[in-house]
Design a protein around this motif. Structure first.
Motif, PDB file in Angstrom:
ATOM      1  N   LEU A 273       0.893  -1.146  -0.025  1.00 28.39           N
ATOM      2  CA  LEU A 273       0.067   0.102   0.095  1.00 28.39           C
ATOM      3  C   LEU A 273       0.846   1.364  -0.185  1.00 28.39           C
ATOM      4  O   LEU A 273       0.509   2.165  -0.252  1.00 28.39           O
ATOM      5  CB  LEU A 273      -0.981  -0.026   1.078  1.00 28.39           C
ATOM      6  CG  LEU A 273      -2.134  -0.721   1.147  1.00 28.39           C
ATOM      7  CD1 LEU A 273      -2.951  -0.899   2.500  1.00 28.39           C
ATOM      8  CD2 LEU A 273      -3.153  -0.641  -0.211  1.00 28.39           C
ATOM      9  N   MET A 274       1.993   1.200   0.513  1.00 36.94           N
ATOM     10  CA  MET A 274       2.807   2.468   0.501  1.00 36.94           C
ATOM     11  C   MET A 274       3.276   2.941  -0.759  1.00 36.94           C
ATOM     12  O   MET A 274       3.888   3.795  -1.133  1.00 36.94           O
ATOM     13  CB  MET A 274       4.160   2.111   1.394  1.00 36.94           C
ATOM     14  CG  MET A 274       3.806   1.750   2.990  1.00 36.94           C
ATOM     15  SD  MET A 274       5.141   1.095   3.908  1.00 36.94           S
ATOM     16  CE  MET A 274       6.379   2.529   3.829  1.00 36.94           C
ATOM     17  N   TYR A 276       1.340   3.095  -3.464  1.00 37.27           N
ATOM     18  CA  TYR A 276       0.361   3.788  -4.041  1.00 37.27           C
ATOM     19  C   TYR A 276       0.466   5.383  -4.040  1.00 37.27           C
ATOM     20  O   TYR A 276       0.364   6.122  -4.994  1.00 37.27           O
ATOM     21  CB  TYR A 276      -1.154   3.427  -3.560  1.00 37.27           C
ATOM     22  CG  TYR A 276      -1.935   4.061  -4.308  1.00 37.27           C
ATOM     23  CD1 TYR A 276      -2.580   3.576  -5.645  1.00 37.27           C
ATOM     24  CD2 TYR A 276      -2.773   5.175  -3.706  1.00 37.27           C
ATOM     25  CE1 TYR A 276      -3.438   4.136  -6.345  1.00 37.27           C
ATOM     26  CE2 TYR A 276      -3.911   5.594  -4.547  1.00 37.27           C
ATOM     27  CZ  TYR A 276      -4.315   5.302  -5.830  1.00 37.27           C
ATOM     28  OH  TYR A 276      -5.296   5.906  -6.484  1.00 37.27           O
ATOM     29  N   PRO A 277       0.884   5.924  -2.870  1.00 34.39           N
ATOM     30  CA  PRO A 277       0.905   7.589  -3.009  1.00 34.39           C
ATOM     31  C   PRO A 277       2.099   8.079  -3.986  1.00 34.39           C
ATOM     32  O   PRO A 277       1.761   9.103  -4.415  1.00 34.39           O
ATOM     33  CB  PRO A 277       1.505   7.506  -1.554  1.00 34.39           C
ATOM     34  CG  PRO A 277       0.992   6.648  -0.434  1.00 34.39           C
ATOM     35  CD  PRO A 277       1.089   5.382  -1.642  1.00 34.39           C
ATOM     36  N   PHE A 278       3.098   7.232  -4.191  1.00 35.01           N
ATOM     37  CA  PHE A 278       3.833   7.593  -5.314  1.00 35.01           C
ATOM     38  C   PHE A 278       3.573   7.546  -6.656  1.00 35.01           C
ATOM     39  O   PHE A 278       4.182   8.208  -7.490  1.00 35.01           O
ATOM     40  CB  PHE A 278       5.558   6.820  -4.971  1.00 35.01           C
ATOM     41  CG  PHE A 278       6.031   7.002  -3.533  1.00 35.01           C
ATOM     42  CD1 PHE A 278       6.677   8.093  -3.470  1.00 35.01           C
ATOM     43  CD2 PHE A 278       5.818   6.074  -2.842  1.00 35.01           C
ATOM     44  CE1 PHE A 278       7.182   7.976  -2.150  1.00 35.01           C
ATOM     45  CE2 PHE A 278       6.352   6.100  -1.345  1.00 35.01           C
ATOM     46  CZ  PHE A 278       6.827   7.225  -0.980  1.00 35.01           C
ATOM     47  N   GLN A 280       0.065   7.706  -7.300  1.00 37.32           N
ATOM     48  CA  GLN A 280      -1.163   8.191  -7.581  1.00 37.32           C
ATOM     49  C   GLN A 280      -1.576   9.020  -8.663  1.00 37.32           C
ATOM     50  O   GLN A 280      -2.507   9.060  -9.200  1.00 37.32           O
ATOM     51  CB  GLN A 280      -1.763   8.611  -6.263  1.00 37.32           C
ATOM     52  CG  GLN A 280      -3.168   9.028  -6.200  1.00 37.32           C
ATOM     53  CD  GLN A 280      -3.633   9.780  -4.788  1.00 37.32           C
ATOM     54  OE1 GLN A 280      -2.529   9.879  -3.863  1.00 37.32           O
ATOM     55  NE2 GLN A 280      -4.640  10.074  -4.522  1.00 37.32           N
ATOM     56  N   LYS A 281      -0.580  10.042  -8.768  1.00 39.93           N
ATOM     57  CA  LYS A 281      -0.853  11.030  -9.880  1.00 39.93           C
ATOM     58  C   LYS A 281      -0.840  10.679 -11.382  1.00 39.93           C
ATOM     59  O   LYS A 281      -1.486  11.113 -12.191  1.00 39.93           O
ATOM     60  CB  LYS A 281       0.170  12.102  -9.735  1.00 39.93           C
ATOM     61  CG  LYS A 281       1.636  11.798 -10.036  1.00 39.93           C
ATOM     62  CD  LYS A 281       2.747  12.809  -9.989  1.00 39.93           C
ATOM     63  CE  LYS A 281       3.986  12.464 -10.170  1.00 39.93           C
ATOM     64  NZ  LYS A 281       4.982  13.385 -10.074  1.00 39.93           N
TER      65      LYS A 281
END
Length: 294
Positions: A273-274, A276-278, A280-281
């Motif tokens: 899950l960590m 995904y933030p990288f 996401q855009k």
């Protein structure tokens, strides 16, 4: 100029839409929140309460049990290695083949595409695949986990369609400047493909991280097992004290089986899950780019 929301019907629709999406998001997230909360509580509370998001009696016994052996840390390193190397291999093979098939002047292009589509509908099955892997000498090696699924036919088709929709003028200009086909791919096509690379890179990475069956089938050495296989063994053999109980406090109380299962889900899910933030855009855009053929 009229306002974007100039009718009562549009405002009602927006409110209903946001309400539905909020409820849907809660229905999706709440089970995982319950899993996290349940992994930090006791057996008595799990038996007494059907659902909760904040435990009354906190306990980290399940995590002490999981991390009581150095095996778990080695398996995390193995999973990271398989995920990174496997994802790079997947992207390298898929992108180069998709780019080649997107060239309309490629000899035998339609025949190759038909074979790719055929592989989506029919496969040899587990036993023939195992025999092929065995004959190639890949048993008990990480290549057996990575190479048999190096290219996903569905991902290949989507990426090929995306490459076909790129402006042909850019590639022609690069060739006029002296770029080879590989140079066009590296200097022109890939920089324009970041959203779709990020999207399918995430798909491949999640697939490698969650995959335990291939490792269970091909890796005989338990020292080479990835995280998912080790966690599976901990759940199945929790009654036999898979964790190294000798290194723990003498007053340690065996964690509840249900809490161990929940903690295993958390340990197996949070690391991936960590990522995904990288990404996401690029993710939302990449989901649609290759799905429409111009």
């Amino acid at each position: 100029m009229h306002s974007r929301h100039d009718t009562l019907g549009e405002r009602v629709f927006d409110v209903a839409n946001y309400l539905f999406l909020t409820i849907f998001a809660c229905v999706t997230v709440l089970p995982f929140v319950y899993i996290v909360a349940g992994s930090f509580t006791t057996e008595a509370e799990l038996a007494a309460r059907d659902f909760f998001i904040i435990p009354k009696d906190y306990s980290i016994a399940a995590y002490q049990y999981i991390f009581s052996s150095s095996t778990i840390f080695r398996s995390i390193g193995v999973s990271i290695f398989i995920t990174v190397v496997g994802t790079i291999t997947n992207l390298a093979f898929t992108l180069t083949m998709a780019y080649s098939l997107s060239r309309k002047d490629l000899m035998g292009r339609n025949t190759i595409m038909n074979l790719v589509i055929f592989s989506m509908l029919f496969s040899g099955g587990m036993i023939p695949t195992y025999l092929v892997v065995k004959e190639l000498g890949m048993i008990d090696s990480y290549a057996a986990v990575i190479l048999p699924g190096a290219i996903s036919a569905f991902n290949l088709i989507v990426i090929k369609n995306f490459f076909q929709n790129l402006p042909p003028g850019l590639e022609e200009s690069a060739r006029i400047d002296g770029c080879t086909e590989l140079g066009v791919l590296w200097r022109i096509v890939l920089p324009l493909s970041k959203p779709i690379i990020a999207t399918f890179g995430l798909f491949y990475a999640v697939g490698h991280w969650n995959n335990f069956f291939s490792a269970l089938l091909y890796l005989n050495d338990h020292l080479k097992w990835p995280l998912q296989v080790v966690l599976r063994e901990m759940v199945m053999l929790s009654q036999l004290a898979v964790g190294d109980m000798s290194n723990m406090d003498p007053n340690f109380v065996r964690p509840p089986d249900q809490a161990v299962k929940m903690a295993v889900i958390v340990v197996g899910t949070v690391p991936i899950l960590m990522l995904y933030p990288f990404l996401q855009k690029h993710f939302a855009k990449g989901m649609l780019l290759g799905s429409i053929k111009g």
